[in-house]
Write an enzyme that holds these catalytic residues in place. Structure first.
Site, PDB file in Angstrom:
ATOM      1  N   LYS A  76       0.850  -1.198   0.000  1.00  0.00           N
ATOM      2  CA  LYS A  76       0.000   0.000   0.000  1.00  0.00           C
ATOM      3  C   LYS A  76       0.882   1.244   0.000  1.00  0.00           C
ATOM      4  O   LYS A  76       1.928   1.284   0.668  1.00  0.00           O
ATOM      5  CB  LYS A  76      -0.904  -0.034   1.235  1.00  0.00           C
ATOM      6  N   SER A 151      -9.559   2.120   3.154  1.00  0.00           N
ATOM      7  CA  SER A 151      -8.697   2.833   2.222  1.00  0.00           C
ATOM      8  C   SER A 151      -7.744   1.916   1.447  1.00  0.00           C
ATOM      9  O   SER A 151      -7.120   2.350   0.489  1.00  0.00           O
ATOM     10  CB  SER A 151      -7.878   3.872   2.999  1.00  0.00           C
ATOM     11  N   SER A 175      -9.899  -0.323   7.372  1.00  0.00           N
ATOM     12  CA  SER A 175      -9.396  -0.118   6.012  1.00  0.00           C
ATOM     13  C   SER A 175      -8.732  -1.321   5.368  1.00  0.00           C
ATOM     14  O   SER A 175      -8.378  -1.269   4.186  1.00  0.00           O
ATOM     15  CB  SER A 175      -8.425   1.071   5.988  1.00  0.00           C
TER      16      SER A 175
END
Length: 484
Positions: A76, A151, A175
């Site tokens: 990420k 996210s 997330s």
């Protein structure tokens, strides 16, 4: 490389036996990403050094004791990677190239894993749909008109479409688990302090956790074995022994006690989603566990408490992006005040600005007691609720999300509705507990996530139950139509 038919065990065996090289595996993975990702938009940057990393693993010989050696992973984009652009999906950091690796990235490299690239996310991890990225909107693996969640939407979509087997994500209020649920994969958030946050671009420092997104439960456990552990660079990591997270996988669930809070199947939860969770409870009973209904009475206060605490911490953490030291700097500024105001106004997106303002207000002298202090007290009540249940039960189960994935653009103009989407995942972060989301069926062709919550530092029991459930079902064999 067809990641829908393989897992880490199988790839590791092929690498150890010499049937496959890390260089070949990495080349095929990058080829797959280039073929699939234009429809999905999960990746922001591919790693130009991935092939060199793979060749180094081959040259050293694949260690039988290192299951991740030669395995490609995605990271990420709020986890810093040396010499590889790390943007947190923000214009503020569009050209930021870190000079060091995050601890988790270092640990993966030591284990021989290959970082193939950085994946998309909501800007600074603020969002539940990956629509808040400054660069692109990632699509859901099962329906490209729907969001992948957030996210960690890029991490989830990359795994769910078979571009990589595993990816790292971060979880501040759900997330990792929410996008895992929306994409029909396994998302694992460890206990707060189990994994080092050194090198993670901070959002809410008392809530953030780095975890995994993977196709199978056991693959997640393998990655957790590598990234967990005390880190001298992060004072919030716990100095507790790291067990083998795969150790309890395959053990019977006979005698395990699972709690199902009535609040997790209440108002706002789609009745069809609730039905899938009730069916999962029956499966756990058939596997030898007992499932009983309990109450977590302060759950309803979790969302407001979380958004005050998380936004307050964000407003503090994001002060460093001021246009002076690094990151975006506005052009044609007239004075120092202009540098600050214009750089932040132009560099941050609307959701980040909203949270900075909410947090700054909550921390201000006249409102601190009414908001931040009160939210911190509610956090204690929520933690106490969990502790009381865990005095009698091994795990808590429920849906990961109230609904399946929603359409792109459907909720982006309604932040309150978007925030309520995290109502089932947020309490876990407030209490610092470990939790996973695993596939538990479908509603109207879209995946449903089952959330399993464990006691502090008892990740192994979650893996035990999650793997037993996975083995009873064929969700691993069901792949999104748009994946190839």
């Amino acid at each position: 490389m067809d990641y829908f038919k393989l897992d880490i065990d199988q790839l590791h065996q092929a690498l150890v036996n010499g049937e496959l090289t890390a260089a070949d595996l990495t080349a095929q993975t990058l080829e797959g990403i280039r073929a699939i990702d234009p429809q999905i938009d999960a990746f922001l940057t591919l790693n130009p050094n991935a092939q060199a990393q793979a060749k180094a693993v081959d040259a050293a010989g694949v260690d039988r004791a290192k299951p991740l050696a030669g395995i490609p992973v995605a990271i990420k984009d709020n986890i810093v990677t040396k010499d590889l652009t790390t943007t947190a999906a923000s214009k503020m950091l569009e050209n930021f190239v870190p000079i060091y690796d995050a601890t988790v990235v270092e640990k993966l490299a030591q284990a021989g894993a290959i970082n193939v690239g950085k994946v998309n996310m909501d800007e600074f991890a603020m969002g539940s749909s990956t629509e808040n990225s400054a660069f692109k909107v990632t699509k859901n693996a099962w329906d490209h008109t729907r969001v992948p969640g957030g996210s960690s939407g890029g991490s989830a979509a990359a795994v769910a479409t078979g571009q990589v087997l595993v990816a790292l994500g971060t979880d501040t209020g759900g997330s990792i688990r929410q996008p895992a649920a929306f994409n029909g994969i396994v998302g694992f958030k460890p206990t707060y302090g189990r994994v080092s946050r050194w090198g993670l671009i901070a959002f809410g420092s008392s809530l953030d956790a780095i975890g995994t997104l993977s196709r199978s439960v056991k693959d997640s456990a393998y990655v957790m074995n590598v990234i967990a552990g005390h880190d001298e660079k992060d004072a919030t990591t716990a100095d507790t022994p790291v067990p083998d997270f795969t150790a309890k996988i395959g053990q019977s669930l006979q005698g395990m006690k699972i709690a199902l809070p009535k609040e997790y199947l209440g108002d706002g939860v789609d009745p069809q989603v609730a039905d899938q969770i009730k069916a999962a409870a029956e499966q756990f009973k058939a596997l030898g566990a007992t499932v009983a209904t309990v109450s977590l009475p302060h759950t309803k206060y979790a969302v407001p408490a979380y958004y005050i605490i998380a936004s307050s911490e964000a407003s503090s953490n994001l002060q460093r992006f001021d246009g002076i030291r690094y990151g975006f700097r506005a052009k044609d500024v007239k004075n120092l005040s202009d540098v600050y105001v214009r750089s932040r106004s132009e560099g941050f997106g609307p959701e980040v600005k909203r949270r900075i303002m909410l947090g700054t207000f909550s921390l201000s002298a006249g409102f601190y007691d009414a908001y931040f202090k009160k939210a911190a007290q509610v956090r204690t009540l929520i933690t106490d609720d969990f502790n009381q249940i865990f005095a009698d039960y091994d795990l808590i189960m429920g849906p990961t999300t109230p609904t399946v994935a929603f359409k792109i653009g459907e909720k982006v103009t309604d932040p309150l509705t978007m925030y309520m989407n995290d109502i089932l995942t947020i309490p876990v972060n407030l209490a610092g507990l470990p939790a996973a989301s695993i596939p538990a069926g479908f509603v109207d062709g879209m995946p449903v996530g089952l959330q399993l919550i464990g006691k502090h530092f008892d990740e192994a029991t979650i893996y035990q139950a999650a793997d037993a459930f996975e083995a009873q079902n064929d969700y691993l064999d069901q792949i999104p139509g748009g994946a190839h």
